[in-house]
Design an enzyme around this catalytic site. Structure first.
Site, PDB file in Angstrom:
ATOM      1  N   SER A 221       0.871  -1.187   0.000  1.00 31.75           N
ATOM      2  CA  SER A 221       0.000   0.000   0.000  1.00 31.75           C
ATOM      3  C   SER A 221       0.899   1.224   0.000  1.00 31.75           C
ATOM      4  CB  SER A 221      -0.859  -0.009   1.275  1.00 31.75           C
ATOM      5  OG  SER A 221      -1.468   1.246   1.492  1.00 31.75           O
TER       6      SER A 221
ATOM      7  N   TYR B 103      -1.651  -1.853  10.739  1.00 32.77           N
ATOM      8  CA  TYR B 103      -1.870  -1.958   9.295  1.00 32.77           C
ATOM      9  C   TYR B 103      -0.689  -1.350   8.528  1.00 32.77           C
ATOM     10  CZ  TYR B 103      -3.759  -1.522   4.624  1.00 32.77           C
ATOM     11  OH  TYR B 103      -3.913  -1.613   3.250  1.00 32.77           O
TER      12      TYR B 103
HETATM   13  N1  LIG Z   1      -8.715  -0.525  -0.964  1.00 36.08           N
HETATM   14  C1  LIG Z   1      -7.673   0.240  -0.698  1.00 36.08           C
HETATM   15  O1  LIG Z   1      -7.780   1.466  -0.590  1.00 36.08           O
HETATM   16  C2  LIG Z   1      -6.298  -0.376  -0.588  1.00 36.08           C
HETATM   17  C3  LIG Z   1      -5.191   0.472  -0.662  1.00 36.08           C
HETATM   18  C4  LIG Z   1      -3.930  -0.074  -0.543  1.00 36.08           C
HETATM   19  C5  LIG Z   1      -3.768  -1.432  -0.368  1.00 36.08           C
HETATM   20  N2  LIG Z   1      -4.859  -2.234  -0.280  1.00 36.08           N
HETATM   21  C6  LIG Z   1      -4.632  -3.661  -0.087  1.00 36.08           C
HETATM   22  O2  LIG Z   1      -5.182  -4.361  -1.179  1.00 36.08           O
HETATM   23  C7  LIG Z   1      -5.474  -5.696  -0.792  1.00 36.08           C
HETATM   24  C8  LIG Z   1      -6.874  -6.052  -1.268  1.00 36.08           C
HETATM   25  O3  LIG Z   1      -7.804  -5.286  -0.531  1.00 36.08           O
HETATM   26  P1  LIG Z   1      -9.122  -4.692  -1.209  1.00 36.08           P
HETATM   27  O4  LIG Z   1      -9.034  -3.219  -1.133  1.00 36.08           O
HETATM   28  O5  LIG Z   1      -9.371  -5.327  -2.514  1.00 36.08           O
HETATM   29  O6  LIG Z   1     -10.188  -5.117  -0.098  1.00 36.08           O
HETATM   30  P2  LIG Z   1     -11.437  -6.113  -0.149  1.00 36.08           P
HETATM   31  O7  LIG Z   1     -12.325  -5.758  -1.289  1.00 36.08           O
HETATM   32  O8  LIG Z   1     -11.989  -6.088   1.237  1.00 36.08           O
HETATM   33  O9  LIG Z   1     -10.781  -7.538  -0.455  1.00 36.08           O
HETATM   34  C9  LIG Z   1     -10.149  -8.294   0.524  1.00 36.08           C
HETATM   35  C10 LIG Z   1     -10.067  -9.725   0.032  1.00 36.08           C
HETATM   36  O10 LIG Z   1      -9.363 -10.516   1.007  1.00 36.08           O
HETATM   37  C11 LIG Z   1     -10.134 -11.689   1.301  1.00 36.08           C
HETATM   38  N3  LIG Z   1      -9.883 -12.077   2.682  1.00 36.08           N
HETATM   39  C12 LIG Z   1     -10.082 -11.354   3.803  1.00 36.08           C
HETATM   40  N4  LIG Z   1      -9.768 -12.078   4.891  1.00 36.08           N
HETATM   41  C13 LIG Z   1      -9.350 -13.290   4.431  1.00 36.08           C
HETATM   42  C14 LIG Z   1      -8.897 -14.474   5.061  1.00 36.08           C
HETATM   43  N5  LIG Z   1      -8.813 -14.553   6.394  1.00 36.08           N
HETATM   44  N6  LIG Z   1      -8.560 -15.530   4.300  1.00 36.08           N
HETATM   45  C15 LIG Z   1      -8.657 -15.467   2.933  1.00 36.08           C
HETATM   46  N7  LIG Z   1      -9.065 -14.372   2.286  1.00 36.08           N
HETATM   47  C16 LIG Z   1      -9.409 -13.295   3.019  1.00 36.08           C
HETATM   48  C17 LIG Z   1     -11.583 -11.248   1.075  1.00 36.08           C
HETATM   49  O11 LIG Z   1     -12.413 -12.356   0.742  1.00 36.08           O
HETATM   50  P3  LIG Z   1     -13.336 -13.174   1.759  1.00 36.08           P
HETATM   51  O12 LIG Z   1     -14.082 -12.190   2.605  1.00 36.08           O
HETATM   52  O13 LIG Z   1     -14.193 -13.983   0.842  1.00 36.08           O
HETATM   53  O14 LIG Z   1     -12.390 -14.029   2.540  1.00 36.08           O
HETATM   54  C18 LIG Z   1     -11.430 -10.370  -0.147  1.00 36.08           C
HETATM   55  O15 LIG Z   1     -11.420 -11.169  -1.302  1.00 36.08           O
HETATM   56  C19 LIG Z   1      -5.299  -5.742   0.727  1.00 36.08           C
HETATM   57  O16 LIG Z   1      -4.046  -6.329   1.017  1.00 36.08           O
HETATM   58  C20 LIG Z   1      -5.283  -4.278   1.134  1.00 36.08           C
HETATM   59  O17 LIG Z   1      -4.517  -4.057   2.294  1.00 36.08           O
HETATM   60  C21 LIG Z   1      -6.126  -1.753  -0.397  1.00 36.08           C
END
Ligand SMILES: NC(=O)c1ccc[n+]([C@@H]2O[C@H](COP(=O)([O-])OP(=O)(O)OC[C@H]3O[C@@H](n4cnc5c(N)ncnc54)[C@H](OP(=O)(O)O)[C@@H]3O)[C@@H](O)[C@H]2O)c1
Length: 258
Positions: free
Chosen positions: A139, A152
């Site tokens: 991130s 985080y």
């Molecule tokens: N959105 C942002 O602004 C942002 C910015 C920078 C970095 N990121 C990073 O990008 C990555 C993806 O996040 P996102 O923004 O796409 O969020 P998201 O839409 O909430 O996706 C998170 C994913 O992780 C899975 N997950 C959560 N807990 C899990 C577990 N215990 N075991 C297996 N799978 C799990 C969820 O699926 P299930 O619920 O089906 O398990 C979902 O598919 C993360 O690492 C986040 O830190 C996000």
């Protein structure tokens, strides 16, 4: 032997958008997340739209025993993986001392432990097969400390530094390692982390994924989509560490309900 891209966190957000972008380019996929029904629907849809093979595996990667079981399956070698995308990740917000420990443990188990163990298992398999590619998702938060989201931010700093270090170690084995550092992106992340952010004007996960697959093709080490996000990653170098802490703490506190 058929080759697959293994994507964690593929049921939602950036992981799902990566799955679609890769399927569009003809890649066979193995999707991993906890929500089995959702994965099944996504797998069916991607197969129908793009004619690729899409397997899925429901697994709570934050549960060390379930993770071990999944890693053993991968080691059995039934499926050859030439791309690993570690997208599963969660956030917490609020004062660290007031957090339920279980929430912090879950974050560390998923964002750090699961990601690192997947790199170890799949990285070894890739080295044996003569090469492959790993993409870890950090991130823009990885570049500075983040009061009120301390674990985080620290977990993402770990992912950034681990990935860059690993990249140098495994390149001679033909394994390429990149790390994606997205800025705020329109996903369920904020809801899950209980951050009160209006996501309407944020970058879409599809934009992030398109930028990322292009950067992966060029084997970029650190991938940061969006000019303002790249500027943000530079800013901690331009100000004192004290000021960097104050700025990120101010922003996090603003969006954190507690
Ligand atoms: N959105 C942002 O602004 C942002 C910015 C920078 C970095 N990121 C990073 O990008 C990555 C993806 O996040 P996102 O923004 O796409 O969020 P998201 O839409 O909430 O996706 C998170 C994913 O992780 C899975 N997950 C959560 N807990 C899990 C577990 N215990 N075991 C297996 N799978 C799990 C969820 O699926 P299930 O619920 O089906 O398990 C979902 O598919 C993360 O690492 C986040 O830190 C996000």
């Amino acid at each position: 032997m058929t080759r697959y891209a293994l994507i964690t966190g593929a049921s939602s957000g950036i992981g799902l958008a990566m799955a679609e972008a890769l399927a569009r380019r003809g890649r066979n996929l193995i999707l991993v997340a906890r929500q089995r029904d959702l994965l099944e629907t996504i797998a069916l849809e991607l197969t129908q739209r793009f004619g690729v093979e899409v397997l899925f595996r429901a697994c709570d990667l934050g549960e060390p025993l379930r993770l071990s079981g999944f890693l053993l399956e991968l080691e059995d070698g039934a499926h050859q993986i030439d791309l690993l995308v570690n997208a599963a990740g969660i956030g917490t917000c609020g004062p660290f001392l007031a957090q339920e420990w279980s929430a912090e443990q879950d974050l560390i188990d998923l964002n750090i432990l699961a990601l690192t163990r997947l790199c170890h298992t799949v990285g070894n398999l890739m080295a044996i097969q003569g090469g492959g590619q790993i993409l870890n998702i950090a991130s823009v938060a990885a570049f500075q400390p983040g009061p009120w989201m301390s674990t985080y931010y620290a977990s993402k700093a770990y992912v950034l530094h681990f990935s860059e270090g690993l990249r140098e170690e495994v390149k001679k084995a033909g394994v390429k390692v990149s790390v994606l550092c997205p800025g705020p992106t329109r996903t369920a992340f904020f809801r899950t982390a209980q951050l009160q952010v209006n996501v309407d004007n944020l970058m879409s996960p599809e934009e992030v994924a398109l930028y990322t697959v292009r950067a992966l093709a060029k084997n970029r080490a650190v991938i940061t989509p969006g000019f303002s996000n790249r500027l943000w990653t530079l800013s901690p170098r331009l100000v004192s560490r004290w000021l960097a802490r104050q700025i990120s703490g101010y922003i996090n506190k603003k969006y954190c309900p507690r």
